[in-house]
Design a protein around this motif. Structure first.
Motif, mmCIF file in Angstrom:
data_model
loop_
_atom_site.group_PDB
_atom_site.id
_atom_site.type_symbol
_atom_site.label_atom_id
_atom_site.label_comp_id
_atom_site.label_asym_id
_atom_site.label_seq_id
_atom_site.Cartn_x
_atom_site.Cartn_y
_atom_site.Cartn_z
ATOM 1 N N ILE A 74 -8.453 29.084 6.571
ATOM 2 C CA ILE A 74 -7.355 28.116 6.532
ATOM 3 C C ILE A 74 -6.095 28.780 5.974
ATOM 4 C CG2 ILE A 74 -6.541 25.927 5.568
ATOM 5 C CD1 ILE A 74 -9.556 25.066 5.535
ATOM 6 N N GLU A 75 -6.239 29.535 4.897
ATOM 7 C CA GLU A 75 -5.094 30.256 4.322
ATOM 8 C C GLU A 75 -4.468 31.200 5.348
ATOM 9 O OE1 GLU A 75 -3.456 30.160 1.407
ATOM 10 O OE2 GLU A 75 -4.680 28.474 0.750
ATOM 11 N N THR A 76 -5.310 31.887 6.102
ATOM 12 C CA THR A 76 -4.823 32.830 7.108
ATOM 13 C C THR A 76 -4.069 32.093 8.208
ATOM 14 O OG1 THR A 76 -6.651 34.325 6.613
ATOM 15 C CG2 THR A 76 -5.553 34.632 8.724
ATOM 16 N N ILE A 77 -4.580 30.947 8.625
ATOM 17 C CA ILE A 77 -3.897 30.149 9.645
ATOM 18 C C ILE A 77 -2.572 29.622 9.121
ATOM 19 C CG2 ILE A 77 -4.003 28.003 10.969
ATOM 20 C CD1 ILE A 77 -7.065 28.539 11.233
ATOM 21 N N ILE A 78 -2.554 29.119 7.897
ATOM 22 C CA ILE A 78 -1.307 28.615 7.319
ATOM 23 C C ILE A 78 -0.263 29.722 7.266
ATOM 24 C CG2 ILE A 78 -0.210 27.733 5.212
ATOM 25 C CD1 ILE A 78 -2.875 26.194 4.708
ATOM 26 N N CYS A 79 -0.665 30.895 6.857
ATOM 27 C CA CYS A 79 0.254 32.030 6.808
ATOM 28 C C CYS A 79 0.825 32.299 8.203
ATOM 29 C CB CYS A 79 -0.458 33.256 6.263
ATOM 30 S SG CYS A 79 0.612 34.682 6.094
ATOM 31 N N TYR A 80 -0.030 32.271 9.212
ATOM 32 C CA TYR A 80 0.426 32.491 10.582
ATOM 33 C C TYR A 80 1.405 31.401 11.014
ATOM 34 C CZ TYR A 80 0.384 32.825 15.646
ATOM 35 O OH TYR A 80 0.766 32.910 16.959
ATOM 36 N N VAL A 81 1.086 30.133 10.744
ATOM 37 C CA VAL A 81 1.973 29.025 11.117
ATOM 38 C C VAL A 81 3.316 29.153 10.401
ATOM 39 C CG1 VAL A 81 2.314 26.521 10.958
ATOM 40 C CG2 VAL A 81 0.123 27.436 11.752
ATOM 41 N N ARG A 82 3.286 29.485 9.118
ATOM 42 C CA ARG A 82 4.548 29.640 8.383
ATOM 43 C C ARG A 82 5.372 30.802 8.953
ATOM 44 N NH1 ARG A 82 4.776 24.645 6.548
ATOM 45 N NH2 ARG A 82 3.450 24.223 4.750
ATOM 46 N N SER A 83 4.716 31.850 9.400
ATOM 47 C CA SER A 83 5.464 32.964 9.995
ATOM 48 C C SER A 83 6.065 32.544 11.332
ATOM 49 C CB SER A 83 4.592 34.208 10.144
ATOM 50 O OG SER A 83 3.606 34.040 11.132
ATOM 51 N N LEU A 84 5.355 31.714 12.111
ATOM 52 C CA LEU A 84 5.910 31.183 13.349
ATOM 53 C C LEU A 84 7.130 30.310 13.058
ATOM 54 C CD1 LEU A 84 2.711 30.082 15.320
ATOM 55 C CD2 LEU A 84 4.198 32.038 15.831
ATOM 56 N N GLN A 85 7.007 29.489 12.027
ATOM 57 C CA GLN A 85 8.140 28.640 11.648
ATOM 58 C C GLN A 85 9.343 29.493 11.258
ATOM 59 O OE1 GLN A 85 6.252 26.312 8.565
ATOM 60 N NE2 GLN A 85 5.752 24.661 9.977
ATOM 61 N N GLN A 86 9.103 30.516 10.476
ATOM 62 C CA GLN A 86 10.183 31.405 10.057
ATOM 63 C C GLN A 86 10.810 32.086 11.263
ATOM 64 O OE1 GLN A 86 9.142 35.006 7.883
ATOM 65 N NE2 GLN A 86 10.823 34.579 6.446
ATOM 66 N N ASP A 87 9.986 32.573 12.178
ATOM 67 C CA ASP A 87 10.488 33.240 13.382
ATOM 68 C C ASP A 87 11.321 32.313 14.253
ATOM 69 O OD1 ASP A 87 9.168 35.524 12.561
ATOM 70 O OD2 ASP A 87 7.549 35.362 14.045
ATOM 71 N N SER A 88 11.038 31.007 14.169
ATOM 72 C CA SER A 88 11.789 30.035 14.972
ATOM 73 C C SER A 88 13.120 29.663 14.325
ATOM 74 C CB SER A 88 10.957 28.780 15.194
ATOM 75 O OG SER A 88 10.942 27.968 14.036
ATOM 76 N N GLY A 89 13.370 30.166 13.125
ATOM 77 C CA GLY A 89 14.638 29.876 12.456
ATOM 78 C C GLY A 89 14.528 28.875 11.320
ATOM 79 N N MET A 90 13.345 28.337 11.083
ATOM 80 C CA MET A 90 13.186 27.425 9.956
ATOM 81 C C MET A 90 13.311 28.227 8.662
ATOM 82 S SD MET A 90 10.017 25.016 11.256
ATOM 83 C CE MET A 90 9.941 24.006 9.789
ATOM 84 N N PRO A 91 13.937 27.665 7.653
ATOM 85 C CA PRO A 91 14.072 28.376 6.367
ATOM 86 C C PRO A 91 12.770 28.344 5.577
ATOM 87 C CG PRO A 91 15.107 26.227 6.228
ATOM 88 C CD PRO A 91 14.625 26.385 7.645
ATOM 89 N N VAL A 92 11.804 29.123 6.025
ATOM 90 C CA VAL A 92 10.474 29.167 5.441
ATOM 91 C C VAL A 92 10.201 30.590 4.998
ATOM 92 C CG1 VAL A 92 8.016 28.913 5.942
ATOM 93 C CG2 VAL A 92 9.640 27.321 6.923
ATOM 94 N N VAL A 93 9.630 30.726 3.813
ATOM 95 C CA VAL A 93 9.204 32.034 3.343
ATOM 96 C C VAL A 93 7.688 31.985 3.181
ATOM 97 C CG1 VAL A 93 9.373 33.738 1.504
ATOM 98 C CG2 VAL A 93 11.388 32.384 2.125
ATOM 99 N N PRO A 94 6.955 32.611 4.121
ATOM 100 C CA PRO A 94 5.493 32.578 3.996
ATOM 101 C C PRO A 94 5.034 33.225 2.685
ATOM 102 C CG PRO A 94 6.165 33.416 6.157
ATOM 103 C CD PRO A 94 7.404 33.333 5.296
ATOM 104 N N ALA A 95 4.051 32.601 2.052
ATOM 105 C CA ALA A 95 3.529 33.116 0.783
ATOM 106 C C ALA A 95 2.326 34.025 1.029
ATOM 107 C CB ALA A 95 3.146 31.938 -0.120
ATOM 108 N N CYS A 96 2.468 34.937 1.968
ATOM 109 C CA CYS A 96 1.360 35.848 2.270
ATOM 110 C C CYS A 96 1.916 37.210 2.676
ATOM 111 C CB CYS A 96 0.498 35.282 3.387
ATOM 112 S SG CYS A 96 1.403 34.670 4.812
#
Length: 96
Positions: A74-96
């Motif tokens: 689950i942690e690995t998936i969340i990290c991947y989703v947060r990186s997708l969000q960041q790549d799309s321009g969302m102001p997200v900093v993945p914690a991984c």
């Protein structure tokens, strides 16, 4: 056996949430402001995967749990989703 975030996502999430989290006919996009960490922090994703979640933002129906995924997955998936969000321009900093 270790699986990467993209592999775990494709195997367990993409069927509903679409390739790269863009959504599908059966599930919402995760690349959306509703899923920004300020609105749905990581623990919300954990809860959804572990116990399922009732429909509330979208009209796709309830999300079932995915009991075959462990905490590390689950942690690995969340990290991947947060990186997708960041790549799309969302102001997200993945914690991984």
């Amino acid at each position: 056996m270790y699986m990467s975030g993209i592999d775990l996502f494709r195997a367990n999430c993409a069927q509903c949430h679409g390739d790269k989290g863009i959504g599908s006919d059966t599930g919402p996009p995760l690349i959306h402001e509703y899923y920004h960490p300020y609105h749905h922090p990581d623990f919300s994703f954990h809860t959804a995967v572990m116990t399922g979640v009732s429909q509330h933002h979208w009209e796709y129906g309830d999300m079932p749990s995915v009991p075959e995924l462990g905490q590390d997955d689950i942690e690995t998936i969340i990290c991947y989703v947060r990186s997708l969000q960041q790549d799309s321009g969302m102001p997200v900093v993945p914690a991984c």
